[in-house]
Design an enzyme around this catalytic site. Structure first.
Site, PDB file in Angstrom:
ATOM      1  N   CYS A  57      46.188  52.365  37.879  1.00 58.59           N
ATOM      2  CA  CYS A  57      46.396  51.828  36.397  1.00 58.59           C
ATOM      3  C   CYS A  57      45.720  52.679  35.440  1.00 58.59           C
ATOM      4  O   CYS A  57      46.250  53.727  35.236  1.00 58.59           O
ATOM      5  CB  CYS A  57      45.921  50.334  36.635  1.00 58.59           C
ATOM      6  SG  CYS A  57      46.552  49.220  35.145  1.00 58.59           S
TER       7      CYS A  57
ATOM      8  N   GLU B  60      47.217  47.850  45.636  1.00 52.58           N
ATOM      9  CA  GLU B  60      46.322  47.138  46.494  1.00 52.58           C
ATOM     10  C   GLU B  60      46.571  45.564  46.585  1.00 52.58           C
ATOM     11  O   GLU B  60      46.350  45.023  47.539  1.00 52.58           O
ATOM     12  CB  GLU B  60      44.857  47.249  45.986  1.00 52.58           C
ATOM     13  CG  GLU B  60      44.546  46.626  44.733  1.00 52.58           C
ATOM     14  CD  GLU B  60      45.071  47.200  43.391  1.00 52.58           C
ATOM     15  OE1 GLU B  60      44.277  46.993  42.383  1.00 52.58           O
ATOM     16  OE2 GLU B  60      45.742  48.244  43.459  1.00 52.58           O
TER      17      GLU B  60
ATOM     18  N   HIS C  36      49.474  47.985  40.532  1.00 57.31           N
ATOM     19  CA  HIS C  36      48.319  47.633  41.366  1.00 57.31           C
ATOM     20  C   HIS C  36      48.916  47.488  43.004  1.00 57.31           C
ATOM     21  O   HIS C  36      49.035  46.640  43.571  1.00 57.31           O
ATOM     22  CB  HIS C  36      47.701  46.406  40.989  1.00 57.31           C
ATOM     23  CG  HIS C  36      46.902  46.541  39.632  1.00 57.31           C
ATOM     24  ND1 HIS C  36      45.659  47.077  39.775  1.00 57.31           N
ATOM     25  CD2 HIS C  36      47.469  46.757  38.481  1.00 57.31           C
ATOM     26  CE1 HIS C  36      45.151  46.948  38.477  1.00 57.31           C
ATOM     27  NE2 HIS C  36      46.233  46.935  37.673  1.00 57.31           N
TER      28      HIS C  36
END
EC number: 6.3.4.2
Length: 569
Positions: free
Chosen positions: A390, A518, A516
């Site tokens: 990001c 993750e 994102h």
């Protein structure tokens, strides 16, 4: 197994102190029940007055977890998804702020027909309606609800009252309360103390709730005598007092709870019979890989703005656990404070000694940005594996513009609205947005991946869906220049307009993503980019070790005569 006719409810509360791990307990129990063939979902009720945590500081709340449908939620939902391998949604996180907002909106619309609107019954009924709605709209056997906060907090009382009333409404065997407490170990006395747990249960009884099961966190294992004592003073059978001592990794918690037979006690109290034995072979193997990696360890530096509070990067840290296990290495993490790198005398070689890869983390605002850019420059120039997420990806493009494309004044309009070269700019549809909460580009969006790129090598597919949380994007006016200087735009939106992934072609592993990743890494589904990044870090570490060994070797070999003796002797 005979399915329950109605959805069964499990409410998880906490006492004594905060941060005991109600989220981990809820996720672990949910995983155990799912492994027995039951359909399980988990939700989180937060007592704060914010409508959602989207505008809260990471220092106060930690990470904001984004769901596929664009909800900004509590980080505990990340635990739910990672443990259960099930996606959560907007309805999985309810705050007291959202409850009050709904009640006030109804009052303004005249829905209460002139009544005096009060906590009891109107706020409580609103909560109960949400509880019933989530159960009704889901194809579930069991719904687990974690209530945030600690027993004794004023703001939690409406949730507790709603739970008490719902239990009465549903009747016996349909709703149970699991109360998580703390049993401190006093080293000076070499003794576990149960009094805090007794007082916590007393406070719970004070609001009309008798816990059905107690889970007691402690440094040491609870003896049978301690369990008997706790059960005696808390109106419970000692079998309903579950010990949960500290462990090496949170992923061991389900195995510990299984050993304590928590899931069996829950099913008995809910009247569910005929269930299968849990299948946990994969989970045990995963825990062994985490605790006993076969190929050593590596260290990855996370450069961020909130490094004093690791919960701000919770999903990233857990993704490294998953990727470490899939690569058979232990991933150690060193948190790198971005602002420190802005000092003119900062020594990158010293700070990054022993680090095998760098991740530049997400964030907002201009604090520490120049430090992030300097870390990225060092990683690019030294050919160290780099991953930008990001804001990290945006900083990578700014660094590339300044130091490769010779655009010295390159910046983002987030940091400098009058930037001469606005490499990163506000998205067009964001320019008329005035409110902060819930107005970013949120949730899951598709991304088209370029063949032959590092991203494609990682994903092994051309179309992926990833979760987003941003207002700014790469300025396509600079796209041609960047490509000419060696940057590859390897992922875009389906129409090709929004840049999702950037890479540097002549670098061992340099990838930045606007999304994102993750947030989609799970125990049984490690995220491909994290797996690939850790693999690159492992290869880099091996190269460093080989160089160190070469340096330690003698710089010359003695010349021997025919008798095998050194001529220098």
């Amino acid at each position: 197994m005979a399915r329950p006719k109605n959805v069964k409810h499990i409410f998880v509360t906490g006492g004594v102190i905060s941060s005991l791990g109600k989220g981990i307990l809820s996720a672990s129990l949910g995983m155990l029940l799912k492994s027995r063939g039951l359909r399980v979902a988990i939700q989180k009720y937060d007592p704060y007055i914010n409508v959602d945590p989207g505008t809260m500081s990471p220092y106060q709340h930690g990470e904001v977890y984004v769901t596929d449908d664009g909800a900004e939620t509590d980080l505990d939902l990340g635990h739910y998804e990672r443990f259960l391998d099930e996606s959560t949604s907007q309805t999985s996180n309810l705050t007291m702020g959202r409850v009050y907002k709904s009640v006030i909106d109804k009052e303004r619309n005249g829905d209460y027909l002139g009544a005096t609107v009060q906590v009891v019954p109107h706020v409580i009924d609103e909560i109960k309606e949400r509880m019933a709605e989530q159960a009704k709209n889901s194809n579930l056997d069991i719904l687990i609800t974690e209530i945030g906060g600690t027993i004794g907090d004023i703001e939690s009382l409406p949730f507790l009252e709603a739970m008490r009333e719902l239990k009465l409404d549903m009747g016996d065997g349909n709703l149970i309360n699991i109360h998580l407490t703390y049993v401190p170990y006093i080293k000076a006395a070499s003794e576990l103390k149960t009094k805090p747990t007794q007082h916590s249960v007393k406070m719970l009884l004070g609001v009309g709730i008798q816990p059905d099961i107690l889970v007691c966190r402690s440094e040491k294992q609870l003896s049978r005598d301690i369990k008997n004592k706790v059960g005696h003073f808390c109106n419970l059978n000692d079998l309903d007092v579950i010990g949960l001592s500290d462990c090496a990794t949170i992923y061991e918690v389900p195995l510990m709870l299984l050993q304590e037979e928590l899931d069996s006690r829950v099913l008995k109290k809910l009247g569910i019979k005929g269930y299968q034995e849990p299948a946990l072979t994969y989970w045990r193997d995963f825990c062994n890989k985490v605790k006993f990696p076969q190929e050593g360890e590596i260290t990855i530096g996370i450069c961020g703005k909130y490094t004093e509070y690791p919960d701000a990067y919770k999903s990233i840290l857990e993704a490294f656990v998953h990727a470490g296990a899939s690569n058979n290495v232990r991933v150690n993490v060193k948190l790198l404070r971005a602002e420190s790198a802005e000092e003119p005398t900062f020594d990158f070689a010293k700070e990054l000694a022993g680090i095998h890869a760098i991740l530049v983390a997400p964030g907002f605002g201009d604090r520490g940005i120049e430090g992030k850019i300097r870390y990225i420059q060092y990683a690019r120039e030294q050919n160290i594996p780099f991953f930008g997420i990001c804001l990290g990806m945006q900083c990578a493009t700014i660094e590339f513009a300044r130091n490769v494309c010779d655009l010295q004044d390159a910046n983002s309009t987030e940091f400098n609205k009058r930037a001469r070269f606005a490499i990163i700019d506000l998205m067009e549809h964001q320019k008329k947005v005035k409110e902060k909460g819930g107005t970013m580009r949120l949730g899951s969006y598709p991304c088209i991946i370029t063949d032959g790129s590092k991203a494609h090598m990682a994903y092994q597919k051309f179309l992926v869906n990833e979760r987003h949380r941003h207002r700014y994007e790469f300025n396509n006016s600079f796209r041609t220049l960047f490509e000419e200087r060696g940057m590859l735009f390897s992922g875009t939106s389906p129409n090709g307009e929004l840049i999702e992934i950037v890479e540097i072609k002549n670098h061992r592993w340099f990838v930045g993503v606007q999304f994102h990743p993750e947030l989609k890494s799970r125990v049984q589904k490690v995220h491909p980019l994290f797996h690939s990044f850790v693999a690159a870090a492992k290869d880099y570490a091996r190269g460093v070790q080989q160089m160190d060994m070469a340096i330690e070797m003698p710089s010359f070999m003695p010349i021997l005569n025919e008798e095998g003796e050194s001529k220098s002797e």
